[in-house]
Design a protein around this motif. Structure first.
Motif, PDB file in Angstrom:
ATOM      1  N   LYS A 237     -15.500 -36.239  -6.930  1.00  0.00           N
ATOM      2  CA  LYS A 237     -15.239 -35.481  -8.161  1.00  0.00           C
ATOM      3  C   LYS A 237     -16.533 -34.931  -8.748  1.00  0.00           C
ATOM      4  N   GLN A 238     -17.590 -35.739  -8.709  1.00  0.00           N
ATOM      5  CA  GLN A 238     -18.878 -35.262  -9.208  1.00  0.00           C
ATOM      6  C   GLN A 238     -19.453 -34.166  -8.301  1.00  0.00           C
ATOM      7  N   ILE A 239     -19.230 -34.298  -7.008  1.00  0.00           N
ATOM      8  CA  ILE A 239     -19.684 -33.247  -6.083  1.00  0.00           C
ATOM      9  C   ILE A 239     -18.939 -31.946  -6.383  1.00  0.00           C
ATOM     10  N   GLU A 240     -17.639 -32.038  -6.618  1.00  0.00           N
ATOM     11  CA  GLU A 240     -16.857 -30.837  -6.940  1.00  0.00           C
ATOM     12  C   GLU A 240     -17.310 -30.210  -8.251  1.00  0.00           C
ATOM     13  N   LYS A 241     -17.654 -31.042  -9.238  1.00  0.00           N
ATOM     14  CA  LYS A 241     -18.207 -30.521 -10.495  1.00  0.00           C
ATOM     15  C   LYS A 241     -19.495 -29.751 -10.243  1.00  0.00           C
TER      16      LYS A 241
ATOM     17  N   ASP B 231     -18.766 -26.352  -8.791  1.00  0.00           N
ATOM     18  CA  ASP B 231     -18.281 -25.409  -9.802  1.00  0.00           C
ATOM     19  C   ASP B 231     -19.403 -24.924 -10.717  1.00  0.00           C
ATOM     20  N   LEU B 232     -20.332 -25.804 -11.060  1.00  0.00           N
ATOM     21  CA  LEU B 232     -21.468 -25.394 -11.880  1.00  0.00           C
ATOM     22  C   LEU B 232     -22.355 -24.396 -11.137  1.00  0.00           C
ATOM     23  N   LEU B 233     -22.524 -24.615  -9.851  1.00  0.00           N
ATOM     24  CA  LEU B 233     -23.352 -23.705  -9.054  1.00  0.00           C
ATOM     25  C   LEU B 233     -22.665 -22.354  -8.856  1.00  0.00           C
ATOM     26  N   VAL B 234     -21.353 -22.359  -8.713  1.00  0.00           N
ATOM     27  CA  VAL B 234     -20.602 -21.103  -8.664  1.00  0.00           C
ATOM     28  C   VAL B 234     -20.835 -20.325  -9.961  1.00  0.00           C
ATOM     29  N   GLU B 235     -20.809 -21.050 -11.073  1.00  0.00           N
ATOM     30  CA  GLU B 235     -20.999 -20.435 -12.396  1.00  0.00           C
ATOM     31  C   GLU B 235     -22.409 -19.867 -12.554  1.00  0.00           C
TER      32      GLU B 235
ATOM     33  N   ASP C 145     -24.459 -32.693 -16.524  1.00  0.00           N
ATOM     34  CA  ASP C 145     -23.100 -32.145 -16.552  1.00  0.00           C
ATOM     35  C   ASP C 145     -22.336 -32.558 -15.296  1.00  0.00           C
ATOM     36  N   ALA C 146     -23.061 -32.814 -14.227  1.00  0.00           N
ATOM     37  CA  ALA C 146     -22.503 -33.374 -12.996  1.00  0.00           C
ATOM     38  C   ALA C 146     -23.588 -34.240 -12.384  1.00  0.00           C
ATOM     39  N   CYS C 147     -23.240 -35.455 -12.004  1.00  0.00           N
ATOM     40  CA  CYS C 147     -24.250 -36.358 -11.444  1.00  0.00           C
ATOM     41  C   CYS C 147     -23.659 -37.155 -10.289  1.00  0.00           C
TER      42      CYS C 147
END
Length: 198
Positions: free
Chosen positions: A21-25, A28-32, A153-155
């Motif tokens: 779940k943290q990897i997926e976060k 998504d942050l990198l896509v953003e 924000d993601a760890c």
């Protein structure tokens, strides 16, 4: 052979227990950050600094995100250490780079920074500065994640099956996780060389 079997067994345990779940976060942050034409600043010390340098190449070449590792500039790094002190090297570098809210910090660290133990205070100062400008923070860290885990924000915290091997596993699995990120179909825009050779 006993140590080899043990070390590989620990690596298998880590791989099976990474927080998806943290990897997926993080994905998504990198896509953003790419969609917003932000920049990625990758921070690490020691072996993690070497990982940061390698990761900069991958995020630029494979993912198409403008990326930098302050530790790649050894002249500025050593000048700032000598003139201003170790604790502020990253924060001051980010200030000159005009870090902004559309940018993201990616931390590679074994412990994630800990002011009380005076371990990686430069990471802590950089993250404190990043929070003041509203930048997002991603961590790929070991142990309990330290300061990074409290503000990110993601760890992705690399599990610690054996405290005696914390550093080698944390630094090795930083590579596994960032390679997963740059290979993710939401992020990968350029084919890697050997996959393109038939």
């Amino acid at each position: 052979m006993d140590f080899i079997t043990q070390f590989i067994g620990e690596a298998n345990h880590i791989l099976a227990n990474l927080d998806k779940k943290q990897i997926e976060k993080a994905v998504d942050l990198l896509v953003e950050v790419r969609a917003n034409e932000g920049r990625l600043f990758i921070l690490g010390v020691g072996g993690s600094a070497a990982n940061a340098s390698h990761a900069v190449n991958d995020f630029r070449k494979i993912v198409g995100i403008e990326s930098y590792a302050p530790t790649d500039n050894v002249s500025e790094l050593t000048a700032r250490t000598n003139d201003e002190g170790w604790a502020t090297i990253f924060a001051k570098w980010l200030e000159v780079s005009k870090l902004k809210a559309t940018d993201t910090i990616l931390v590679f660290s074994v412990g994630g920074g800990n002011l009380e133990k005076n371990v990686s205070p430069n990471l802590v100062a950089a993250l404190q500065y990043a929070k003041t400008v509203g930048s997002k923070i991603i961590g790929i860290v070991g142990r309990d994640g330290g300061y990074t885990a409290t503000v990110a924000d993601a760890c992705v915290i690399i599990p610690t099956p054996n405290p005696e091997n914390t550093t080698p596993h944390a630094e090795a699995f930083q590579g596994v996780v960032w390679h997963l990120l740059v290979s993710h179909p939401k992020l990968k825009i350029a084919q890697t060389k050997w996959e393109s050779v038939r």
